[in-house]
Write a protein that holds these residues in place. Structure first.
Motif, short mmCIF file in Angstrom:
data_model
loop_
_atom_site.label_atom_id
_atom_site.label_comp_id
_atom_site.label_asym_id
_atom_site.label_seq_id
_atom_site.Cartn_x
_atom_site.Cartn_y
_atom_site.Cartn_z
N GLY A 75 0.96 -1.25 0.07
CA GLY A 75 0.05 -0.08 0.09
C GLY A 75 1.01 1.46 -0.01
O GLY A 75 0.54 2.30 -0.71
N TYR A 76 2.00 1.17 0.96
CA TYR A 76 2.80 2.26 0.86
C TYR A 76 3.61 2.51 -0.43
O TYR A 76 3.82 3.47 -0.86
CB TYR A 76 3.84 2.21 1.93
CG TYR A 76 3.23 1.91 3.32
CD1 TYR A 76 2.54 3.24 4.02
CD2 TYR A 76 2.93 0.97 3.91
CE1 TYR A 76 2.06 3.07 5.40
CE2 TYR A 76 2.44 0.71 5.06
CZ TYR A 76 1.81 1.85 5.87
OH TYR A 76 1.37 1.64 6.92
N GLY A 77 3.76 1.16 -0.96
CA GLY A 77 4.61 1.29 -2.26
C GLY A 77 4.00 1.81 -3.39
O GLY A 77 4.37 2.54 -4.28
N LEU A 78 2.42 1.53 -3.36
CA LEU A 78 1.63 2.15 -4.36
C LEU A 78 1.48 3.66 -4.20
O LEU A 78 1.51 4.18 -5.43
CB LEU A 78 0.04 1.37 -4.08
CG LEU A 78 -0.92 1.91 -5.14
CD1 LEU A 78 -0.57 1.57 -6.68
CD2 LEU A 78 -2.21 1.60 -4.51
N GLY A 79 1.54 4.37 -2.95
CA GLY A 79 1.51 5.73 -2.61
C GLY A 79 2.55 6.47 -3.49
O GLY A 79 2.45 7.25 -3.95
#
Length: 343
Positions: A75-79
């Motif tokens: 999720g953090y990587g997507l952001g």
């Protein structure tokens, strides 16, 4: 008394295709309850468009789960991938193809780093990826200074936004990205030695060592593949939203794991698989779209996701135990049945 062959066959069919049948029944139920809005081409197109990025993330999250690892940083990587794409195109004026390639490769680098931390630093994947995810979130905040990235008056290149907005055969092109990725992962995991090695590592690490499978290397490969898919999803999210939102990635973390874990109860029960993950994402999309059209409150969506995650974990555990019992009941495998490892 052991079950009859017919009973075992029926149980296998229900376990493998029960979720698929439930998907069809759920779609039929919502279509009967909402005949004017649910079974329409516009609604189906909207469902496919809205759920394509969660589907990509679920497929990405599934790869480390095959090796019994978890990547909580997706999720953090997507952001980060999302805002980096916007930053490079909107503020740095990079050509959009170059920006997309750099972001996707950057996602693979992040995934590789996660794998190295998990395997060579010997840190539990939950802790390691939660830590790297927090670092990625900090980088996202540093790049954006906590504010949204908004393109100038000229907007984004039309060719870039068409990556998400265009249609093929009357349906959103993003849905075909999901189908293509599902097909690629199915071939990799079900038809190539790479997939057999990953499954052995996830189900029995001791057996993988005895067979000479370089477990650390293949786990790193799994995390790198997951990071690559996260980078692709980030690029598509930027093309969809057209602004850079530093906190948007966290909204996709839970649905991705719900899809990946629930998918291990379908098609190939007891093991994460690409087709099962696709089925799980579809049933989640239908459920969310249906309850949304019934006018559910905003808090119903996280309630649905959380409840489904608990159900998915329970069902996945049951399917894995059931598969283990079947394996113990089977005659021993000979050495010819085991995957061969070549250096």
């Amino acid at each position: 008394m052991p079950p009859s062959p017919l009973g075992r066959r029926l149980g296998h069919l229900v376990g493998a295709y029960g979720l698929l049948a439930l998907t069809a029944l759920l779609f039929l139920a919502f279509s009967l309850a909402l005949p004017d809005t649910f079974p329409t081409l516009d609604n189906i197109s909207e469902i496919l468009s809205n759920q394509s990025i969660p589907a990509l993330l679920a497929l990405g999250a599934m790869i480390p789960i095959v090796t019994a690892k978890f990547d909580l940083s997706i999720g953090y990587g997507l952001g980060l991938a999302h805002v980096m794409t916007m930053q490079l195109i909107a503020h740095e004026a990079w050509p959009w193809p170059l920006a997309c390639v750099v972001v996707v490769l950057g996602g693979a680098v992040v995934g590789t780093f996660n794998g190295i931390v998990v395997e060579f630093a010997r840190i539990d994947s939950f802790i390691a990826t939660l830590g790297t995810g927090s670092i990625l979130y900090a980088l996202t905040g540093w790049i954006t200074n906590g504010a949204r990235i908004v393109p100038g008056p000229q907007g984004l290149p039309a060719a870039f936004t068409d990556l998400y907005d265009s249609r093929f055969l009357g349906l959103p092109v993003s849905a075909f990205y999901v189908l293509a990725l599902t097909a690629v992962l199915w071939v990799l995991l079900e038809r190539l030695p790479l997939g057999r090695y990953l499954y052995v590592i996830g189900s029995n690490p001791r057996a993988a060592d005895l067979l000479g499978i370089p477990s650390r290397r293949y786990v790193v490969y799994a995390f790198a593949g997951s990071g690559l898919i996260v980078g692709i999803a980030g690029v598509l999210l930027a093309a969809q939203q057209r602004i850079g939102n530093p906190s948007v990635g966290l909204d996709y973390l839970l649905p991705a794991f719900v899809g990946a874990l629930l998918g291990s109860t379908a098609i190939r029960p007891g093991r994460p698989n690409a087709l099962g993950t696709l089925v799980a994402v579809v049933i989640l999309a239908i459920g969310l779209a249906g309850i949304g059209q019934f006018g559910a409150q905003f808090w119903v969506t996280p309630l649905f996701n959380g409840s489904t995650l608990l159900l998915a974990v329970g069902m996945a555990g049951y399917a894995a135990r059931r598969q283990l019992r079947h394996r113990r009941a089977e005659p021993p495998r000979t050495h010819q049945d085991l995957p061969k490892v070549t250096s």
